[in-house]
Design an enzyme around this catalytic site. Structure first.
Site, mmCIF file in Angstrom:
data_model
loop_
_atom_site.group_PDB
_atom_site.id
_atom_site.type_symbol
_atom_site.label_atom_id
_atom_site.label_comp_id
_atom_site.label_asym_id
_atom_site.label_seq_id
_atom_site.Cartn_x
_atom_site.Cartn_y
_atom_site.Cartn_z
ATOM 1 N N PRO A 57 45.876 40.692 34.824
ATOM 2 C CG PRO A 57 45.707 40.960 32.774
ATOM 3 C CD PRO A 57 46.848 41.145 33.483
ATOM 4 N N GLY A 109 38.646 37.422 42.294
ATOM 5 C CA GLY A 109 38.932 36.201 42.074
ATOM 6 C C GLY A 109 38.168 35.486 43.118
ATOM 7 C CB SER A 110 38.736 32.126 43.491
ATOM 8 O OG SER A 110 40.230 31.361 43.933
ATOM 9 C CB CYS A 113 30.924 38.013 40.908
ATOM 10 S SG CYS A 113 30.436 39.749 40.785
ATOM 11 C CD GLU A 115 34.106 43.618 45.449
ATOM 12 O OE1 GLU A 115 33.286 42.977 45.556
ATOM 13 O OE2 GLU A 115 34.496 44.259 46.571
HETATM 14 P P1 NDP Z 1 41.695 32.265 40.542
HETATM 15 O O1 NDP Z 1 41.593 32.976 41.776
HETATM 16 O O2 NDP Z 1 41.970 32.218 39.704
HETATM 17 O O3 NDP Z 1 42.117 33.484 39.675
HETATM 18 C C1 NDP Z 1 42.060 35.228 39.801
HETATM 19 C C2 NDP Z 1 43.504 35.928 39.459
HETATM 20 O O4 NDP Z 1 44.540 35.847 40.508
HETATM 21 C C3 NDP Z 1 43.833 36.033 38.415
HETATM 22 O O5 NDP Z 1 44.442 36.994 37.771
HETATM 23 C C4 NDP Z 1 45.183 34.658 38.596
HETATM 24 O O6 NDP Z 1 45.982 34.684 38.118
HETATM 25 C C5 NDP Z 1 45.610 35.921 39.998
HETATM 26 N N1 NDP Z 1 46.768 35.000 41.378
HETATM 27 C C6 NDP Z 1 46.617 33.428 41.255
HETATM 28 N N2 NDP Z 1 46.780 33.347 42.273
HETATM 29 C C7 NDP Z 1 47.884 34.586 43.364
HETATM 30 C C8 NDP Z 1 48.245 34.360 44.185
HETATM 31 N N3 NDP Z 1 48.730 33.548 43.969
HETATM 32 N N4 NDP Z 1 49.121 34.926 43.891
HETATM 33 C C9 NDP Z 1 48.457 36.459 43.234
HETATM 34 N N5 NDP Z 1 47.326 36.271 42.153
HETATM 35 C C10 NDP Z 1 47.287 35.234 41.941
HETATM 36 O O7 NDP Z 1 40.072 33.255 40.327
HETATM 37 P P2 NDP Z 1 39.464 33.102 38.818
HETATM 38 O O8 NDP Z 1 40.196 33.754 37.568
HETATM 39 O O9 NDP Z 1 39.642 31.621 38.033
HETATM 40 O O10 NDP Z 1 38.305 33.754 38.503
HETATM 41 C C11 NDP Z 1 37.203 33.050 38.532
HETATM 42 C C12 NDP Z 1 36.599 33.568 40.165
HETATM 43 O O11 NDP Z 1 36.474 34.831 40.369
HETATM 44 C C13 NDP Z 1 35.250 33.480 40.739
HETATM 45 O O12 NDP Z 1 35.157 32.237 42.705
HETATM 46 C C14 NDP Z 1 34.467 34.056 40.895
HETATM 47 O O13 NDP Z 1 33.223 34.134 42.222
HETATM 48 C C15 NDP Z 1 35.559 34.702 41.174
HETATM 49 N N6 NDP Z 1 35.140 36.733 41.058
HETATM 50 C C16 NDP Z 1 34.882 37.522 41.923
HETATM 51 C C17 NDP Z 1 33.974 38.534 41.343
HETATM 52 C C18 NDP Z 1 33.577 39.730 42.396
HETATM 53 O O14 NDP Z 1 33.700 41.505 42.131
HETATM 54 N N7 NDP Z 1 33.492 39.342 44.156
HETATM 55 C C19 NDP Z 1 34.090 39.220 39.944
HETATM 56 C C20 NDP Z 1 34.221 37.767 39.304
HETATM 57 C C21 NDP Z 1 34.711 36.620 39.612
HETATM 58 P P3 NDP Z 1 45.919 33.343 37.028
HETATM 59 O O15 NDP Z 1 44.633 33.744 36.389
HETATM 60 O O16 NDP Z 1 47.050 33.811 35.602
HETATM 61 O O17 NDP Z 1 46.301 32.049 37.411
#
Ligand code: NDP
Length: 515
Positions: A175, A223-224, A279, A245
């Site tokens: 997470p 995530g992003s 998202c 996603e």
């Molecule tokens: P991030 O991309 O920053 O992080 C997502 C996850 O990836 C976190 O658990 C993060 O860990 C982890 N992470 C970071 N760097 C790495 C790496 N190099 N390798 C593997 N894992 C890594 O996103 P946010 O948490 O900031 O979430 C917001 C984003 O998520 C928004 O852009 C949003 O649009 C998107 N989102 C998309 C959804 C969808 O279904 N399409 C739903 C919800 C959100 P840590 O936090 O510990 O750095």
């Protein structure tokens, strides 16, 4: 990051922990370990060892455990909401929907996974194939890594962990470091029901996530877009599959024949649910000119009446805090840049001054070039653009690097569907917002830079976590040799060719006659 003594009495060494803070007031509400790549590798090895037995009990056996998890979730729904609010400061209602949402998904896969994963016996492509029994089977990847963001700390882990477990994979959940406590609860629930050790938690920062990607057999990432690209490259290097996603910039198209009251309420909910940290939240609004003024007035009035604050168990507030200060700063920048470019905030437009709260905001006099239209905001803002007609609304809606979902508001459902089919997005909700999220039989996946692959979508929701294996077996008694086996012989081959021609050619060509 602070240092605490290691839990192991055998070692005096210190290990780092991550403090989890409530964004409304900054108080520390929990800590999790910042786990190293070695710890992650060891967890994957343990999961890998436990997975074959999990696969062997079959989808019905796994459904039993999933139903026990569902019971646990319903029994602990209040605790889950408390924990989610502690790490997000979201309103009680936003926190309350996460547990039943995951429970509902569990019910869906518990009921249907046995059918979705059943062996298939496709018809052969040619009559000659009838001598074989053809079978397609679905066998899970051994260890799936699920990496989730901070916006729905229980639901985001749940919606991907559940189908992966139902498929027969073992799962390592990583997470977000910002809100790890919801995912931790999900794993604790799995342990408390006494389920096989096929679900584990990896806590930490981006490096921990990278270690997950480096060890598992399939990556499900939410995530992003920026991090999604990094993960795609790492998976390509290892030649392992992944599903992404990612971010979105979802448009709402308000057409002149819409029920404007419903459109205003729906756009407000779609844009401001979870303080806009969804998202698929509405991030930009295109309104046909004839109804622009009336729609803006209705939306402004409604948004101006929303209540914002730290809710606890009160059910008193509609809009909560942003996940952290960095997220609040993104929202502030988008609003400031819009205002500097000539836009006006007709309601909101500022942080409240408490924690990370940002006022629900409606922006008008916005143009398509502004950052509030082009970049993902992920906050409580609704920038509105007036358009001449449906054509312009569609053109501007499609003018984005993102393509997650969209909403269309119209009094004519067939018009809504016609518009939907021209939008470059993975999902369209007509006269509603986020409805596709609650439709597990439909795929949920982004187009363009919003993602690759999809979650849910009926059978594909579990089959994506499987490798497909093809098996052929004779249906008829076999001979010592097949016709075309060695040694080669001209007459045998001519005979085989004429049989193939008879089976697959058209008209007289079947008999070797070309006209
Ligand atoms: P991030 O991309 O920053 O992080 C997502 C996850 O990836 C976190 O658990 C993060 O860990 C982890 N992470 C970071 N760097 C790495 C790496 N190099 N390798 C593997 N894992 C890594 O996103 P946010 O948490 O900031 O979430 C917001 C984003 O998520 C928004 O852009 C949003 O649009 C998107 N989102 C998309 C959804 C969808 O279904 N399409 C739903 C919800 C959100 P840590 O936090 O510990 O750095």
């Amino acid at each position: 990051m602070t240092e605490i003594a290691t839990a192991s009495p055998a070692s005096k060494a210190k290990r780092p922990v991550i403090e989890v803070r409530n964004p409304a007031d900054g108080r520390v509400v929990g800590t999790v370990a910042d786990e190293s790549a070695q710890v992650v590798a060891a967890k994957v090895a343990q999961l890998r060892a436990a997975q074959p037995e999990w696969e062997a009990i079959g989808p019905k056996g796994r459904a039993e455990w999933l139903r026990k998890l569902q019971d646990w979730i319903f029994d602990h729904a209040e605790t889950i909401s408390d924990v989610l609010q502690s790490e997000t400061s979201k309103p009680r209602v936003d926190a309350t929907i996460e547990a039943p949402f995951v429970a509902d998904l569990i019910g869906y896969y518990a009921r249907h996974a046995p059918t979705f994963l059943a062996d298939e016996h496709p018809a052969p492509h040619s009559p000659l194939g009838k001598v074989k029994k053809l079978t397609t089977i679905y066998r899970p990847y051994q260890v799936v890594g699920v990496i989730t963001p901070w916006n729905f700390p229980f639901a985001m882990p749940g919606i991907d962990v559940v189908p992966a477990l139902a498929a027969g994979a073992a799962v390592l959940l990583k997470p977000s470091e910002v809100t790890p406590l919801g995912g931790e609860l999900l794993v604790r629930g799995w342990q408390e029901i006494g389920a096989p050790p096929v679900l584990a938690l990896a806590t930490g920062r981006g490096e921990t996530g990278a270690a997950v990607v480096a060890n598992v057999d399939y990556v499900q990432f939410t995530g992003s877009t920026r991090t999604g690209r990094v993960i795609a490259k790492a998976c390509a290097e290892r030649l392992i599959p992944y599903s992404l996603e990612l971010g979105g910039k979802d448009p709402a198209l308000v057409l002149a024949d819409a029920d404007l009251d419903r459109a205003a309420y729906g756009v407000a909910f779609g844009g401001l649910l979870n303080a806009g940290q969804v998202c698929v939240s509405v991030e930009r609004v295109y309104v046909e000119a004839p109804v622009y003024d009336e729609f803006v007035a209705k939306l402004t009035k409604h948004v101006g009446e929303l209540r914002q604050g730290a809710d606890d168990r009160g059910y008193r507030y509609d809009v909560g805090a942003l996940a952290n200060a960095a997220q609040r700063d993104v929202v502030q920048r988008h609003v400031d840049e819009a205002v500097a470019g000539g836009a006006r905030a007709v309601v909101g437009g500022k942080p409240t001054g408490v924690g990370t709260f940002f006022q629900p905001t409606v922006l008008v006099d916005v143009d398509q070039s502004m950052s509030c239209i082009r970049e993902e905001t992920f906050g409580p803002t609704l920038p509105i653009i007036k358009v001449a007609d449906e054509e312009e609304a569609i053109r501007l809606a499609n003018d984005s690097v993102y393509g997650l979902s969209a909403t269309v508001w119209t009094g004519d459902r067939s018009r809504g569907e016609r518009v939907a089919r021209r939008l470059e997005v993975g999902a369209v909700n007509i006269n509603d917002a986020a409805a596709n999220l609650f439709s597990f039989a439909l795929p949920m996946g982004g187009w363009k830079e919003s993602g690759l692959g999809a979650r849910w979508g009926g059978p594909n929701g579990v089959r994506k976590y499987c490798r497909v294996q093809a098996i052929t077996a004779p249906r008829v008694p076999t001979q010592t040799k097949e016709l075309i086996w060695f040694p080669y012989n001209k007459n045998k081959v001519k005979f085989a060719m004429s049989v193939m021609r008879a089976a697959s050619a058209r008209g007289l060509r079947r008999f070797g006659i070309s006209l």
